[in-house]
Enzyme design. Structure first.
Site, PDB file in Angstrom:
ATOM      1  N   GLN A 102       0.845  -1.202   0.000  1.00  0.00           N
ATOM      2  CA  GLN A 102       0.000   0.000   0.000  1.00  0.00           C
ATOM      3  C   GLN A 102       0.877   1.246   0.000  1.00  0.00           C
ATOM      4  O   GLN A 102       0.375   2.360  -0.062  1.00  0.00           O
ATOM      5  CB  GLN A 102      -0.874   0.020   1.253  1.00  0.00           C
TER       6      GLN A 102
ATOM      7  N   VAL B 169       3.522   4.122  -1.156  1.00  0.00           N
ATOM      8  CA  VAL B 169       3.808   4.829  -2.417  1.00  0.00           C
ATOM      9  C   VAL B 169       5.254   5.315  -2.451  1.00  0.00           C
ATOM     10  O   VAL B 169       5.656   6.020  -3.367  1.00  0.00           O
ATOM     11  CB  VAL B 169       2.848   6.043  -2.607  1.00  0.00           C
ATOM     12  N   ASP B 170       6.057   4.914  -1.444  1.00  0.00           N
ATOM     13  CA  ASP B 170       7.397   5.494  -1.292  1.00  0.00           C
ATOM     14  C   ASP B 170       8.459   4.844  -2.177  1.00  0.00           C
ATOM     15  O   ASP B 170       9.595   5.322  -2.251  1.00  0.00           O
ATOM     16  CB  ASP B 170       7.852   5.439   0.177  1.00  0.00           C
TER      17      ASP B 170
ATOM     18  N   HIS C  82      -1.522   1.461  -4.211  1.00  0.00           N
ATOM     19  CA  HIS C  82      -1.872   2.883  -4.081  1.00  0.00           C
ATOM     20  C   HIS C  82      -0.973   3.776  -4.937  1.00  0.00           C
ATOM     21  O   HIS C  82      -0.870   4.978  -4.698  1.00  0.00           O
ATOM     22  CB  HIS C  82      -1.825   3.306  -2.601  1.00  0.00           C
TER      23      HIS C  82
ATOM     24  N   CYS D 189      -5.488  11.321 -22.355  1.00  0.00           N
ATOM     25  CA  CYS D 189      -4.829  12.141 -23.374  1.00  0.00           C
ATOM     26  C   CYS D 189      -5.690  12.184 -24.643  1.00  0.00           C
ATOM     27  O   CYS D 189      -6.042  11.151 -25.207  1.00  0.00           O
ATOM     28  CB  CYS D 189      -3.456  11.561 -23.685  1.00  0.00           C
TER      29      CYS D 189
ATOM     30  N   CYS E 232       1.172  19.823 -20.666  1.00  0.00           N
ATOM     31  CA  CYS E 232       1.476  19.377 -22.023  1.00  0.00           C
ATOM     32  C   CYS E 232       1.404  20.568 -22.977  1.00  0.00           C
ATOM     33  O   CYS E 232       0.385  21.271 -23.016  1.00  0.00           O
ATOM     34  CB  CYS E 232       0.483  18.303 -22.461  1.00  0.00           C
TER      35      CYS E 232
ATOM     36  N   SER F  17      -2.168  -1.334   9.451  1.00  0.00           N
ATOM     37  CA  SER F  17      -3.230  -1.368  10.462  1.00  0.00           C
ATOM     38  C   SER F  17      -4.398  -2.233   9.988  1.00  0.00           C
ATOM     39  O   SER F  17      -5.254  -2.611  10.775  1.00  0.00           O
ATOM     40  CB  SER F  17      -3.718   0.054  10.752  1.00  0.00           C
TER      41      SER F  17
END
Ligand code: APR
Length: 257
Positions: free
Chosen positions: A108, A110-111, A126, A138, A163, A205
Site C-alpha cells: 500500500q 507509495v514510497d 496505491h 490524453c 502538455c 493497520s
C-alpha cells in the site's frame, strides 16, 4: 508476548515459510517506519498543517488548486528522495532473489522503497509517489485509438507541468481518496491472495480496503495468515499467528536462511 513465546511463534512461522510454495506479502506504512518515512499525516507539517487530507489528496483538490497540491507532493518527493530501504525491505528483496516466483509482494506504500531494495513485480496498490501521469485521458491518444498519446516526460516544467500540445496537466501517480485502485495491480493481488499458501501481513493497520480484504480472501481460500506488527491490528482476528515486533527486526529473522 514474552520473548520465549515470540521465538516459538517465529519458529512456527519460519516452518510455514519453508513449506509454502507460494507466499503473498501485504505491506503498509509500518514497513517504512524504520527508514524514517514520514506518514501521510506527518507530512502535513508547517504550512501544510493548515490543510485537511481531502484538500491535498483528492482529484477535486487538484482540479481546484493544482499548484498547491503539486507543491505538497513535490515537497514529499524531496523529503523521500534520500530515504533508504531498511532490513525489512532488504529481507523481502533477497528472499525474492533466492526464490524466484515464490513471493508476490503487494504494497500500500507509495514510497518506492521495496523497488529501491530490489524487489521485483511489486504490486503497488496505491500507486507510486515518484511517477507522474496525465490528469485527464490524453486527447491525442484517444484520436489514435489509445496509441501515440502525449509523452508525460515531455511535459513543460511548471507547478504542475503541462502538455505543450494539448494542455493536459501532470499529476502524481498515487491513488487519491475516492479513486479506484489500479485494476491490473488489484487483479494480480487478488490472484496472489487466493492462490498463496501463506500470507504475511506486515506493518499495516488493516483498516483500509480493498487492500485489507486480501488477507480475508487468502484465509478463506485456505492460506495460513501471519500478522507482523508491533501493535494490534484490525486483521489480527484473521491471522493464525501474530508476531509482535517491528518489520526491520522480524522480516530478516523470518525470511533469512
Ligand atoms: N514495523 C512494523 N509495523 C509498524 C512499525 C514497524 N517498525 N511501526 C509502526 N507499525 C505499524 C503500526 O502499528 C500500524 O499498524 O504500521 C501500521 C501503520 O498503519 P497505517 O498508518 O494505518 O498505515 P497503512 O496500514 O499502510 O495504511 C493504509 O491508508 O493512509 C492510507 O493510503 C494510505 O496506504 C495507506 C493506507
Amino acid at each position: 508476548m514474552n520473548d520465549a513465546a515470540a521465538w516459538s511463534g517465529l519458529e512456527e512461522a519460519r516452518r510455514w515459510v519453508r513449506e509454502a510454495t507460494r507466499i503473498a506479502v501485504l505491506t503498509g506504512a509500518g514497513v517504512s517506519a524504520e527508514s524514517g518515512v514520514p506518514t501521510f499525516r506527518d507530512a502535513q507539517t508547517g504550512l501544510w498543517a493548515n490543510f485537511r487530507p481531502e484538500e491535498l489528496a483528492t482529484p477535486e483538490a487538484f482540479r481546484a488548486h493544482p499548484q498547491r497540491v503539486w507543491d505538497w507532493y513535490a515537497e514529499r518527493r524531496a523529503r523521500l528522495a534520500d530515504v533508504q530501504p531498511n532490513p525489512g525491505h532488504v529481507a523481502l528483496a533477497e528472499f525474492q532473489a533466492r526464490h524466484p516466483d515464490r513471493l508476490t509482494l503487494i504494497t500500500q506504500n507509495v514510497d518506492g522503497l521495496h523497488q529501491k531494495a530490489g524487489s521485483t513485480g511489486v504490486l503497488a496498490l496505491h500507486g507510486n509517489l515518484f511517477e507522474d501521469r496525465w490528469l485527464d485521458p490524453c486527447l491525442n491518444s484517444a484520436l489514435h485509438g489509445g496509441r501515440l498519446g502525449c509523452d508525460p516526460t515531455s511535459a513543460v516544467a511548471g507547478s504542475p507541468p503541462r502538455c505543450a500540445d494539448c494542455g493536459n496537466l501532470l499529476r502524481p501517480g498515487v491513488v487519491w481518496f475516492g479513486e479506484m485502485l489500479p485494476m491490473d495491480a488489484l487483479d494480480a493481488a487478488e490472484r496472489a491472495a487466493v492462490s498463496c499458501e501463506l500470507m504475511l501481513v506486515v506493518g499495516t493497520s488493516g483498516a483500509v480496503y480493498p487492500a485489507a480484504g486480501l488477507a480475508h480472501r487468502a484465509r478463506r481460500a485456505g492460506a495460513r495468515v501471519v500478522v507482523l506488527n508491533p501493535e494490534p491490528t484490525e486483521l489480527d482476528d484473521v491471522a493464525h499467528l501474530c508476531l509482535r515486533g517491528t518489520s526491520a527486526r522480524w522480516l530478516p529473522a523470518l525470511l533469512g536462511d
